[in-house]
Design a protein around this motif. Structure first.
Motif, PDB file in Angstrom:
ATOM      1  N   ARG A 234      41.068  30.329  48.321  1.00 32.27           N
ATOM      2  CA  ARG A 234      40.572  31.396  47.431  1.00 32.27           C
ATOM      3  C   ARG A 234      39.059  31.493  47.519  1.00 32.27           C
TER       4      ARG A 234
ATOM      5  N   ALA B 193      36.855  34.586  48.659  1.00 31.19           N
ATOM      6  CA  ALA B 193      35.820  35.146  47.805  1.00 31.19           C
ATOM      7  C   ALA B 193      34.435  35.018  48.448  1.00 31.19           C
ATOM      8  N   ARG B 194      34.422  34.661  49.710  1.00 28.41           N
ATOM      9  CA  ARG B 194      33.177  34.567  50.475  1.00 28.41           C
ATOM     10  C   ARG B 194      32.200  33.583  49.854  1.00 28.41           C
TER      11      ARG B 194
ATOM     12  N   GLY C  85      27.740  48.958  51.775  1.00 28.66           N
ATOM     13  CA  GLY C  85      26.816  48.118  51.018  1.00 28.66           C
ATOM     14  C   GLY C  85      25.957  47.332  51.976  1.00 28.66           C
ATOM     15  N   PRO C  86      24.967  46.646  51.463  1.00 30.13           N
ATOM     16  CA  PRO C  86      24.088  45.847  52.310  1.00 30.13           C
ATOM     17  C   PRO C  86      24.870  44.702  52.943  1.00 30.13           C
TER      18      PRO C  86
ATOM     19  N   ASP D 164      24.318  39.609  49.515  1.00 32.35           N
ATOM     20  CA  ASP D 164      25.385  39.348  48.559  1.00 32.35           C
ATOM     21  C   ASP D 164      25.324  37.907  48.053  1.00 32.35           C
TER      22      ASP D 164
ATOM     23  N   ALA E 248      22.333  37.473  45.742  1.00 35.08           N
ATOM     24  CA  ALA E 248      22.435  38.140  44.449  1.00 35.08           C
ATOM     25  C   ALA E 248      23.551  37.538  43.595  1.00 35.08           C
ATOM     26  N   GLY E 249      24.703  37.317  44.237  1.00 31.06           N
ATOM     27  CA  GLY E 249      25.850  36.853  43.467  1.00 31.06           C
ATOM     28  C   GLY E 249      25.662  35.427  42.957  1.00 31.06           C
TER      29      GLY E 249
ATOM     30  N   ARG F 226      28.695  29.561  41.477  1.00 35.01           N
ATOM     31  CA  ARG F 226      28.933  29.333  40.064  1.00 35.01           C
ATOM     32  C   ARG F 226      28.194  28.091  39.617  1.00 35.01           C
TER      33      ARG F 226
ATOM     34  N   GLU G 125      35.894  38.961  42.945  1.00 36.05           N
ATOM     35  CA  GLU G 125      35.160  37.718  42.723  1.00 36.05           C
ATOM     36  C   GLU G 125      34.457  37.769  41.371  1.00 36.05           C
TER      37      GLU G 125
ATOM     38  N   SER H 145      32.368  35.247  38.627  1.00 37.14           N
ATOM     39  CA  SER H 145      31.880  33.885  38.470  1.00 37.14           C
ATOM     40  C   SER H 145      31.641  33.572  36.996  1.00 37.14           C
ATOM     41  N   ALA H 146      31.721  32.275  36.703  1.00 32.10           N
ATOM     42  CA  ALA H 146      31.548  31.824  35.325  1.00 32.10           C
ATOM     43  C   ALA H 146      30.063  31.782  34.976  1.00 32.10           C
TER      44      ALA H 146
ATOM     45  N   SER I 117      30.742  37.033  35.097  1.00 29.31           N
ATOM     46  CA  SER I 117      29.792  37.939  35.708  1.00 29.31           C
ATOM     47  C   SER I 117      30.386  38.493  36.981  1.00 29.31           C
TER      48      SER I 117
ATOM     49  N   GLY J  89      29.297  40.448  40.264  1.00 29.51           N
ATOM     50  CA  GLY J  89      28.140  40.911  41.032  1.00 29.51           C
ATOM     51  C   GLY J  89      28.604  41.560  42.305  1.00 29.51           C
ATOM     52  N   ARG J  90      28.411  42.878  42.456  1.00 27.71           N
ATOM     53  CA  ARG J  90      28.719  43.516  43.733  1.00 27.71           C
ATOM     54  C   ARG J  90      27.433  43.572  44.513  1.00 27.71           C
ATOM     55  N   SER J  91      27.586  43.395  45.778  1.00 29.76           N
ATOM     56  CA  SER J  91      26.511  43.445  46.762  1.00 29.76           C
ATOM     57  C   SER J  91      25.227  44.130  46.301  1.00 29.76           C
ATOM     58  N   GLY J  92      24.217  43.373  46.014  1.00 27.66           N
ATOM     59  CA  GLY J  92      22.908  43.949  45.774  1.00 27.66           C
ATOM     60  C   GLY J  92      22.641  44.372  44.350  1.00 27.66           C
ATOM     61  N   ASP J  93      23.701  44.825  43.612  1.00 26.59           N
ATOM     62  CA  ASP J  93      23.454  45.244  42.225  1.00 26.59           C
ATOM     63  C   ASP J  93      23.039  44.054  41.380  1.00 26.59           C
TER      64      ASP J  93
ATOM     65  N   PRO K 260      24.048  41.621  38.733  1.00 25.28           N
ATOM     66  CA  PRO K 260      25.393  41.257  38.297  1.00 25.28           C
ATOM     67  C   PRO K 260      25.667  41.777  36.883  1.00 25.28           C
TER      68      PRO K 260
END
Lengths: 190, 569
Positions: A146, A150-151, A177-178, A183, A186-187, A190, B471, B473-474, B484, B486-490, B492
């Protein structure tokens, strides 16, 4: 693998003859192992190995049994050409079969019996709890999978990346998207 | 025979007593009390027998008993030398303490004492059979009896690891069962090869005859034996089964497995390497395996978030230290390895028992959810702290002494590979400290509120991820738990909710801590204390392991006491 085992074993038995002085008289019979038995061992172990790789626990059980039987036959190879029954006084000692491998195989067979009993119970219990005897994925493996989907594992993992990708598809991908590297930043994890 | 005393009669006792006890406990299956009394009596007797054997073998040399009264080369020999006796003593102490822990747990789980629960009534007999199998492996004087010992302990362990038969346990034990049975098959193939090449399976006779066969054949035999044992000992390429299967078992079972079963494999490797293949060409290979076992094992531990899995990975990793000592093949290296085995059996079992207490107290062993344990139960926190420091090798505890012994032996050898392993040993020790410090700071030190927030955030994100396939995340922020997306670049998008800091949860944890069965806590404390005793008695113990190592490497006391002069060929 089984063929390699068989080859190794015939090498072993021929090696004994090269250093025959070491070996007591009783074992002289092992100098001529039967090729048929070696082939049988190879076939049993090969079939067993392929069965073990299956998902179904009952097939795994059958595979383990075949391998166990293969090893039992291997002991017959080890004990050499068959002679008279090894009862005291029934024949001259050097015409008798070597009784020790037979005793060992007997023990191994009893252990196989216990294996069958336990694995059948295990397969039945698996069937009771999940309705099938297929061994399920490990929870931890599934979790890692998973994460990969989820990369979150690595930059190089990309399910959309196939060798046949055309430049058009790549361009289309870019519009969505970029690139992924952003990603990741930014993401955040956890 | 070196001594004309009644002492050889003691040699089979560590096998016979537990088997007798297993029969009795099976007969007593309706009465939990009788079962408990029998188990504790039998295991205490084994401890006494093992202690006498240690004293006797140290004073008079190896004790040998030919079963059934057959003449020397024909029968089945049980041999207790310095190494076997020490292993017997340590394993019997561990099994005794663990059964006390299991009894504490069992009697609390089953207060009405009707004795009708099947898992409980079969636990005692199976456990005693496991003990007999372990003792038989340590005492076996021939390869086939060693195989039988392995099978006895394996089948008992199959039953124990599937105790209760829940879906997760069945899943985890499938790996364990299949891997174990395959390694047994390989062991049998190796025995067949050994018998074909030499015409005997008696270890002492093999020690003499294996030197005469051609080096190629000897190498094949050695490799197949080592592979079979390395699977049991969880040496790196063959270690993947262990962290999958041990964590799902009940706490006392995983404690005794972690403490003893892998060490039986290590014992077999020591025996085969020293007695059968003294001029082994495989030291380099063993060194490499030791290096990979240490490093890859501990990296696994660092990356895990479940306490049981972390402990399982440190177990794999520290097997590497023992293999390192064996691969050095010097008296100091071997003595270090034996000392490490003794230290590691006790401390790994202690940590798994403590882990069992944590699970009982907090209902989970996930580091994401644990917290506030130090406040709730200072006793448990102290036990964990001492055991964790001991495992990672903080001076002056026995883990430190064991590692120093091994590192010194490695530096004495001084080859580049040995230096590499010395470095890897130090790194592994530090990473062990890191992994266990993480456990400490999460499970014991952080406040319960933080743990609850983290747990809630994790629940929400897991649930959302699974339900939507996106995806998620906690997120934790003070006492806000959230998720949260978070999509690419935005930026989150985050949603949080406030958890009320419910004081009742903390009180529940404290009252849980008060109601921990004292027997369980006492058993875990006793196991940790054994680790401290090893620290205190390190001087005499190290001297003993030195003598054992010299015996092993010279091979003479073993061979001469097993075989009379006229059958030494």
């Amino acid at each position: 693998m089984s063929a390699a085992v068989a080859t190794a074993l015939s090498a072993l038995t021929s090696a004994t003859s090269a250093h025959g002085a070491v070996v007591p008289a009783l074992i002289e019979a092992t100098l001529r192992p039967s090729l048929t038995l070696v082939v049988v061992v190879a076939a049993l172990v090969a079939t067993g190995t392929s069965l073990i790789l299956d998902r179904s626990l009952v097939r795994v059980l059958l595979g383990l049994l075949l391998i166990g039987n293969g090893v039992a036959v291997l002991f017959m190879v080890v004990s050499g050409t068959a002679g008279a029954a090894p009862f005291v006084g029934s024949a001259p000692p050097n015409e008798m079969s070597d009784p020790l491998p037979q005793a060992m195989v007997l023990t191994a067979i009893v252990i196989s019996l216990a294996t069958v009993g336990f694995l059948l119970a295990l397969a039945y219990r698996l069937w009771q709890t999940s309705g099938t005897d297929d061994v399920p994925d490990d929870a931890e493996d599934a979790h890692i999978q998973r994460l990969a989907e989820a990369r979150e594992t690595s930059d190089t993992y990309d399910p959309s990346e196939v060798p046949t990708t055309t430049s058009d598809e790549l361009a289309g991908d870019g519009l969505d998207g970029p690139p992924r590297v952003d990603d990741e930043i930014a993401g955040g994890g956890r | 025979m070196t001594t004309v005393t009644a002492m050889p009669a003691l040699v089979p006792m560590p096998v016979l007593l537990p088997l007798l006890g297993a029969a009795l406990t099976l007969a007593f299956r309706r009465s939990a009390r009788l079962q408990r009394t029998t188990s504790i009596t039998v295991l205490s007797l084994v401890v006494i027998v093992a202690a006498v054997l240690v004293q006797q073998t140290d004073a008079n040399g190896p004790q040998v008993l030919w079963l059934g009264g057959w003449d020397a080369p024909l029968g089945i020999a049980l041999v207790a030398d310095r190494l076997s006796s020490l292993m017997l003593l340590v394993s019997s102490v561990v099994t005794l303490i663990v059964i006390v822990f299991a009894i504490g747990q069992g009697s609390a789980d089953d207060d009405d004492e009707n004795g009708q629960q099947t898992p409980l009534s079969i636990f005692h007999p199976t456990y005693l059979v496991l003990t007999a199998g372990i003792a038989n492996s340590f005492l076996a004087g021939d390869l086939f009896n060693l195989f039988v010992g392995f099978e006895i302990l394996l089948f008992a362990s199959f039953v124990l690891i599937t105790l209760g038969g829940t879906a997760t346990r069945i899943r985890a034990s499938t790996t364990y069962v299949v891997v174990s049975l395959l390694s047994s098959a390989l062991f049998l193939v190796a025995i067949a090869g050994v018998y074909a090449a030499t015409g005997t399976v008696n270890l002492a006779q093999l020690a003499i005859r294996l030197g005469d066969i051609s080096p190629g054949v000897s190498l094949v035999l050695q490799l197949s034996l080592l592979t079979a044992f390395a699977v049991k000992a969880a040496v790196f390429p063959m270690s993947a089964w262990l962290p999958d299967s041990y964590p799902t078992a009940p706490a006392p079972v995983s404690a005794v497995f972690a403490g003893l079963l892998t060490k039986v494999g290590v014992y077999a490797i020591i025996r085969v390497q020293t007695l059968l293949f003294p001029d082994s060409p495989l030291h380099g290979l063993l060194m490499g395996a030791a290096l990979l076992t240490m490093v890859i094992g501990i990296l696994g531990a660092v990356s895990q978030s479940g306490l049981k899995r972390i402990l399982s990975f440190t177990l794999v990793s520290h097997i590497g230290y023992m293999i390192f000592g064996i691969a050095l093949a010097t008296p100091h290296g071997m003595a270090g390895a034996i000392f490490y085995v003794v230290h590691h059996i006790t401390i790994q079992a202690a940590l798994f028992l403590i882990c069992g207490l944590v699970e009982r107290l907090a209902g989970t062993t996930s580091l994401h959810r644990l917290g506030g344990l130090a406040l709730a139960s200072p006793v448990l926190a102290t036990l964990f702290f001492v055991a964790a420091m001991n495992l990672s090798g903080i001076p002056p505890l026995s883990g430190f002494l064991a590692k120093i012994g091994l590192l010194q032996a490695g530096i004495e050898v001084g080859t580049p590979l040995a230096w590499l392993l010395v470095t890897a040993g130090i790194v592994t020790s530090l990473l062990t400290l890191y992994a266990l410090a993480k456990v400490w700071s999460q499970a014991f030190w952080r406040s319960l509120v933080e743990a609850r927030v983290a747990g809630a955030a994790l629940d929400a994100s897991d649930g959302l991820s699974r339900a939507t396939g996106i995806e998620v995340s906690a997120v934790e922020n003070g006492d806000l738990a959230g998720v949260s997306v978070g999509r690419s670049g935005d930026t989150p998008r985050t949603a949080t909710i406030a958890l009320d800091a419910d004081p009742a949860t903390g009180e529940r944890l404290v009252s849980n801590a008060r109601s921990l069965p004292p027997t369980m806590v006492a058993a875990a404390a006793a196991m940790t204390a054994v680790g401290l005793v090893i620290t205190l008695a390190a001087g005499p113990l190290f001297a003993y392991t030195q003598r054992a190592a010299v015996d092993l490497i010279s091979r003479q006391p073993y061979i001469t006491s097993v075989l009379p002069v006229e059958v030494r060929r």
